[in-house]
Structure formats: C-alpha cells, structure tokens
Scaffold this motif. Structure first.
Motif, PDB file in Angstrom:
ATOM      1  N   LEU A  12       4.429   5.612  -5.288  1.00  0.00           N
ATOM      2  CA  LEU A  12       4.413   5.599  -6.755  1.00  0.00           C
ATOM      3  C   LEU A  12       3.429   6.632  -7.278  1.00  0.00           C
ATOM      4  CD1 LEU A  12       4.544   1.845  -7.793  1.00  0.00           C
ATOM      5  CD2 LEU A  12       6.128   3.661  -8.464  1.00  0.00           C
ATOM      6  N   HIS A  13       2.320   6.708  -6.564  1.00  0.00           N
ATOM      7  CA  HIS A  13       1.259   7.625  -6.948  1.00  0.00           C
ATOM      8  C   HIS A  13       1.785   9.054  -7.011  1.00  0.00           C
ATOM      9  CE1 HIS A  13      -2.736   9.390  -6.982  1.00  0.00           C
ATOM     10  NE2 HIS A  13      -2.342  10.191  -6.002  1.00  0.00           N
ATOM     11  N   LEU A  63       2.575   1.769  -3.256  1.00  0.00           N
ATOM     12  CA  LEU A  63       1.596   2.299  -4.224  1.00  0.00           C
ATOM     13  C   LEU A  63       1.385   3.793  -4.027  1.00  0.00           C
ATOM     14  CD1 LEU A  63      -1.138  -0.486  -4.408  1.00  0.00           C
ATOM     15  CD2 LEU A  63       0.119   0.491  -6.342  1.00  0.00           C
ATOM     16  N   VAL A  64       1.269   4.203  -2.741  1.00  0.00           N
ATOM     17  CA  VAL A  64       1.059   5.621  -2.452  1.00  0.00           C
ATOM     18  C   VAL A  64       2.249   6.441  -2.936  1.00  0.00           C
ATOM     19  CG1 VAL A  64       0.843   7.332  -0.601  1.00  0.00           C
ATOM     20  CG2 VAL A  64      -0.523   5.243  -0.530  1.00  0.00           C
ATOM     21  N   ASN A  98     -28.466  18.262 -11.519  1.00  0.00           N
ATOM     22  CA  ASN A  98     -29.597  19.190 -11.505  1.00  0.00           C
ATOM     23  C   ASN A  98     -30.581  18.937 -10.362  1.00  0.00           C
ATOM     24  OD1 ASN A  98     -30.183  21.341 -13.617  1.00  0.00           O
ATOM     25  ND2 ASN A  98     -29.258  19.754 -14.876  1.00  0.00           N
ATOM     26  N   SER A 106       4.768   9.455  -9.742  1.00  0.00           N
ATOM     27  CA  SER A 106       4.469   9.305 -11.166  1.00  0.00           C
ATOM     28  C   SER A 106       4.384  10.678 -11.847  1.00  0.00           C
ATOM     29  CB  SER A 106       3.149   8.548 -11.349  1.00  0.00           C
ATOM     30  OG  SER A 106       2.128   9.263 -10.726  1.00  0.00           O
ATOM     31  N   PHE A 144       0.835  -1.206   0.000  1.00  0.00           N
ATOM     32  CA  PHE A 144       0.000   0.000   0.000  1.00  0.00           C
ATOM     33  C   PHE A 144       0.875   1.263   0.000  1.00  0.00           C
ATOM     34  CE2 PHE A 144      -2.542   3.240   2.268  1.00  0.00           C
ATOM     35  CZ  PHE A 144      -3.633   3.283   1.408  1.00  0.00           C
ATOM     36  N   PHE A 203      -2.093  13.716 -13.218  1.00  0.00           N
ATOM     37  CA  PHE A 203      -1.327  12.898 -12.257  1.00  0.00           C
ATOM     38  C   PHE A 203      -0.422  11.868 -12.929  1.00  0.00           C
ATOM     39  CE2 PHE A 203      -4.908  14.352  -9.667  1.00  0.00           C
ATOM     40  CZ  PHE A 203      -4.202  15.009  -8.685  1.00  0.00           C
ATOM     41  N   ASP A 236     -22.500  27.123  -7.748  1.00  0.00           N
ATOM     42  CA  ASP A 236     -23.232  27.934  -6.766  1.00  0.00           C
ATOM     43  C   ASP A 236     -24.272  28.792  -7.511  1.00  0.00           C
ATOM     44  OD1 ASP A 236     -22.417  29.057  -3.633  1.00  0.00           O
ATOM     45  OD2 ASP A 236     -23.832  30.203  -4.863  1.00  0.00           O
ATOM     46  N   SER A 295     -29.574  17.653  -7.347  1.00  0.00           N
ATOM     47  CA  SER A 295     -28.786  17.372  -6.140  1.00  0.00           C
ATOM     48  C   SER A 295     -28.810  18.472  -5.090  1.00  0.00           C
ATOM     49  CB  SER A 295     -27.342  17.052  -6.532  1.00  0.00           C
ATOM     50  OG  SER A 295     -27.302  15.844  -7.242  1.00  0.00           O
ATOM     51  N   GLY A 296     -29.716  19.433  -5.205  1.00  0.00           N
ATOM     52  CA  GLY A 296     -29.789  20.465  -4.178  1.00  0.00           C
ATOM     53  C   GLY A 296     -28.717  21.524  -4.348  1.00  0.00           C
ATOM     54  N   ALA A 297     -28.432  22.252  -3.257  1.00  0.00           N
ATOM     55  CA  ALA A 297     -27.489  23.371  -3.345  1.00  0.00           C
ATOM     56  C   ALA A 297     -26.061  22.860  -3.470  1.00  0.00           C
ATOM     57  CB  ALA A 297     -27.630  24.257  -2.116  1.00  0.00           C
ATOM     58  N   LEU A 298     -25.334  23.387  -4.453  1.00  0.00           N
ATOM     59  CA  LEU A 298     -23.945  22.992  -4.678  1.00  0.00           C
ATOM     60  C   LEU A 298     -23.078  24.251  -4.710  1.00  0.00           C
ATOM     61  CD1 LEU A 298     -24.801  20.398  -7.448  1.00  0.00           C
ATOM     62  CD2 LEU A 298     -23.977  19.846  -5.159  1.00  0.00           C
ATOM     63  N   GLY A 299     -21.771  24.047  -4.544  1.00  0.00           N
ATOM     64  CA  GLY A 299     -20.875  25.201  -4.431  1.00  0.00           C
ATOM     65  C   GLY A 299     -19.978  25.377  -5.645  1.00  0.00           C
TER      66      GLY A 299
END
Lengths: 227, 341
Positions: free
Chosen positions: A13-14, A10-11, A114, A17, A7, A95, A124, A116-120
């Motif tokens: 490498l992430h 992998l992190v 559309n 990269s 793990f 990445f 917004d 999903s309610g209030a979004l930022g």
C-alpha cells in the motif's frame, strides 16, 4: 504468520499510494525586481549598492491544514544559494496526496543540528556557511558593496547566525499556501533600508543585531500568487 | 503510514548501530561526551585521520600541519613555545593545548569557542595565523591526490572527498589519543605505589587543586578565572569573547594536568615555563577580581616543601607509553602502503 501478511500489505500500500510533489521556488527582490547580482542599484535614493552573494538555509519544512501538521519533510536542510540556480527550488515528494493551507519552515539551522558535529550534503562546512573561529552555522549570508560603507573597497558582509540564547537567530516562518507550486519571495529592501552602512557594514558573529536583522528578514518572506 | 516509516527506520538503525566505541579506557572513567554513534571508530578512518594530522596539505602553502603545533613527543602540544606559530612565521595569540582524552571534552579551545570535536579542525585550517586555508580548498587539494583518493576509499568505500568525511576522520585519530597509563593510573589500579613525597603531594593536591582539576581526567572541563594578571599586549578576556558576557571575563578552559611534565610552557598564553612558577602563582600571584574562581578567593598557603611535594605528585601523571606510542606518530607505514602522488 498473519502479522507478516498485514505487514506486506502495508508495504505494498505504501508504494502504491499516490505520490505528490510539491515544488517550492525561491526568489529574492531588490527594489521590486529580481536581484541582479554584481550590478549596481540605487538604495534609499542617495546611495548605491550591489549584492554579490546571497545564501541562506531553509530547514524543517512542514505543511499544515489549520493547526494540524499534515506532512513533515525528513532530513529537511536546504541551502538556497542564488548564485547556483539549481539550489533555488526545492522539490518535495510527499508519498501520498496531501491537502494543506499553510507551509512552515525555519530560516536557519536548529540548535541540535548546530551541536551535532560534522554533517554532509547541504550542511557540509565546505559550503562556507559554517563559522570556523566559533562553532555554528551561518543561517543567512549577504555580501556586496555599498557606496556608504567605510570598509575597505566599500564592502559589506552580513553573516547572520547564532544558536544559543540570548543570540539565537533561528526564525520560524509560516505562510498561507495551497498550491503544489509555491513561489516564495524574499524582499530584501526593508533589510537593506534598516542598515546604516556608514557605521554597520559587518556582522560576522552571534549578536543582538544579528537576531534583530534575522527577525526582519523573516517578516519579509511572502508567497507570491501564481498567475 | 508514519508509524511504518518509524518501524523501517528502527530496523535499519539496529542493523547499522555498532558498539559505542572501539577504544579502551579505564572502566572507572566517566562516560565520554563524544557521540560515537555518529562516527564509530574504524581502523581505516583512524588511519586516514592520522595521515591528515601529519600532512601540511591542510595549510594554504603546504607548510603547516596539525603536528607543527601538536607534537606527539610533548603530549601533542607545541613544546617550548608560549604562543603557537603558524603559516608565514606568524605567531598566534594563545598557547596550543595538549591533545589527549578529547572524547571527554564538551567544548574546545581556551574559550570554548568550538562545540564539537569534529568542528575543531576548521579553526586552525582557516585561521590566517595558523594554516590560512579553508576546508573547501583542502577538499579540492585532497580530491586531486591519488594517495588520498585511495585512503578515502579505504575508509569510506568511496573516493569522493567531502568536508564531513575529512573532519570525521581527523576526529577518529584524535579520539584514539587516550592517556590512561601514568604512574598515577597504575597506583589507582593497585599495581604500583606512590613514594612518601608523591603521597604527601597527592593529599595536598586533593585539598587545594582537585575541585577544578578533577580526577580521573584532571579537569572538570569548565571555565575559570585563575587570577592571572592580564597580559597588556594580548588583552585576552577568554570566554567573554564568545559569550559577550562580562561575568565570563578572564575565564579560560581548565586544562588537564595529565602529562604536564611534557606540556610546558603553561597557561593560555604560555607565561610560565616551570611548574614551580605555577605553584608560586597559586600561592602568591593571584589577582582578585569579580570573576575570580570562588575556590581561589581564599588564599592557598603552601610551604616550599609542600610545593615540591605537589610537583612530585604531578610528575606521576606522565604517561610515557602515550608519548612514545608508535600508533600516534608519523604514519610512514600507512603512507608507504598507498599510491604516491
């Protein structure tokens, strides 16, 4: 324990990269030239018009190699507002190095978002791209004045949107692109030439006409080759 | 690498996901429609929403608040006004609905124009006959206020005001407006008993009314044409204005009957002042048309006594604890605890 090492590797490498940046630049053309806001131009030879405002949503940007999706931008919602130059380019960090031959995106906002309610952020409702009397995002907004418009002060207002059948105006656009810098150009001439301003100067709700005009706009996005 | 993103995402998600809601409601009720995972109920957000609800700052000239048309003492409607009143003494085109049990509603407004509780407040804030402002102006005004910068900080850990935060806070307060403590509820719990008249009214209600006004919320949240003749001035076609579909003509949202004692006048245009007029409409006033609700195609026959019995049952839906709940009223204790402007 071994699992944790894998793990960690992998992190690492992430983060090691090779990151790549793809820049997308938006331009809008009127009569073959970049739109000059608030200045009068000749439309269709016999009438004049000026564009005062041009804003639209670009969402769900993906890069493809052939039919395979090689990269999907997360949380991909961008309000392109030509009055705010900082919003007319999008920089995407992938990445890792990717190779692609086309770009795919939506003109507009998908139906799930559309409802999903209030979004930022760019979503917004303070950006004026959300209908207030009926729920739903305005996918594309163009406002201005046309000499032929019979509205008060010869204005025109096209607010195109709608996420529910039969008036879903969301458009998917796919264009060939291979460069790290992509110039996307919207030619608004066919859109403006298709409108008879004398009897059609306002669209402000989801209708059949809004869907047709959205389809026409989607056809007029092109990738301009880098010089 | 994509897999890794997902793993990291789920680790983060599990850390931040809280319980569905901190609201209490009867366990026999259906699952709420509101997605609490996107806006988990928190005390300081409810407080902010409550202050916003009572503040005329939401209107262009600081004259009209949400409470102007949604008073707590009438179960959050505009008592005795057939059509809602707004800025500059303007009069709207519809009767302001009572606000309660909103987490169970899938759409809002008499015509279902609004698809999510969060987006509801945008309509009155913007409407020229209601508050005549815009969410953008509201955000600018709130950001300039010391009081609100403090309240937003308490609610969100950040004093920056946005449209999203404002709308979600208003939703939080509205979601706490749960009415579930009427005599009807107490009877259902086995704590009280109906009188003979109420019991008879309940049976008649179940036979004639409950397919649309479905228990326990007393609405099925659908749209229906209940056979009202068209008001010649308003010419309101209801749901059809939204769907542009003629099969939706004259269909309006079926309202809850909870707290009906407090929410007069009745119908989308407030044409009936008394419940007896409503009863008479359903027995002898229905206008047949292509879109009339199928359940009203067959004539409802009720004797005068039976009408009175139904009304006596409907009065058991009054929830005094809801109407006089001090947590729902003008938030003077919150306002006195924060900075003054």
């Amino acid at each position: 324990m071994k699992k944790y090492y894998i793990f960690l590797v992998l992190v690492l490498l992430h983060f090691l990269s090779v990151a790549q940046r793809v820049n997308i630049y938006f331009n809008a053309l009127l009569n073959g030239k970049e739109i000059q806001f608030d200045s009068i131009v000749i439309n269709n030879e016999k009438d004049t018009l000026q564009i005062n405002q041009l804003k639209f949503y670009i969402s769900n940007i993906q890069f493809l190699k052939g039919d395979e999706i090689v990269f999907t931008e997360l949380n991909s919602y961008h309000l392109i507002d030509f009055e705010m130059p900082a919003t007319t380019s999008i920089s995407i960090k992938t990445f890792r190095s990717i190779s692609y031959n086309s770009i795919r995106f939506y003109l507009g906002i998908d139906s799930l978002t559309n409802v999903s309610g209030a979004l930022g952020g760019d979503l917004d409702p303070t950006h004026g791209m959300y209908w207030t009397w009926q729920s739903g995002y305005i996918n594309f907004k163009m406002e201005g004045q046309a000499s032929k418009s019979e509205a008060a002060s010869t204005e025109f207002q096209f607010h195109l949107g709608g996420y529910q059948v039969p008036f879903n105006s969301l458009q998917q656009i796919q264009l060939n692109a291979t460069d790290e810098n992509i110039n996307l150009v919207l030619n608004v001439d066919p859109f403006l030439h298709s409108i008879d301003f004398s009897n059609n100067h306002h669209i402000m709700s989801p209708t059949k006409k809004a869907v047709e005009l959205s389809e026409l706009l989607a056809k007029n996005f092109k990738v301009r080759k880098n010089e | 690498m994509n897999k890794l993103h997902y793993i990291l995402f789920f680790i983060l998600l599990s850390a931040f996901t809280t319980r569905e809601s901190n609201l209490s409601y009867p366990s026999s009720w259906p699952k709420p429609s509101y997605d609490f995972s996107k806006n988990p109920i928190e005390k300081n957000k409810v407080n902010l929403g409550r202050v916003l609800f009572y503040d005329p700052i939401l209107s262009d000239n600081n004259s009209i608040s949400c409470e102007s048309c949604h008073s707590p003492y009438s179960a959050f409607t505009h008592i005795d006004h057939a059509l809602s009143h707004g800025i500059y003494d303007s009069i709207g085109t519809r009767n302001s609905p009572a606000l309660m049990n909103l987490a169970w509603k899938k759409s809002f407004m008499w015509d279902g124009a609004i698809n999510n509780l969060d987006m509801q407040a945008l309509a009155p804030i913007t409407h020229p006959l209601e508050m005549g402002s815009s969410i953008k102006n509201v955000v600018i005004k709130l950001q300039a206020s010391k009081k609100y910068r403090q309240l937003y900080f308490q609610a969100y850990g950040d004093s920056t005001v946005t449209g999203e935060k404002t709308l979600k806070a208003i939703s939080q307060f509205l979601l706490t407006l749960i009415s579930a403590n009427s005599k009807y509820d107490k009877v259902m719990n086995g704590d009280e008993q109906f009188s003979t008249q109420e019991k008879n009214g309940y049976a008649l209600f179940q036979k004639n009314c409950s397919s649309c006004h479905r228990e326990p919320l007393f609405t099925n949240d659908e749209f229906a044409n209940n056979g009202l003749p068209e008001n010649p001035t308003l010419k309101d076609k209801g749901r059809m204005h939204i769907t542009l579909d003629s099969t939706d003509a004259y269909k309006f949202k079926i309202p809850t009957l909870r707290n009906i004692e407090y929410t007069f006048p009745y119908m989308h245009d407030g044409r009936f002042k008394k419940l007896s007029e409503v009863m008479n409409h359903y027995t002898s006033g229905i206008i047949d048309s292509k879109t009339l609700a199928p359940s009203l195609k067959n004539k409802i026959t009720l004797t005068q006594n039976e009408k009175v019995d139904i009304i006596s049952f409907l009065l058991t839906l009054s929830d005094k604890e809801f109407v006089f709940n001090s947590k729902h009223t003008y938030p003077k204790e919150i306002i006195s605890s924060v900075a003054k402007d």
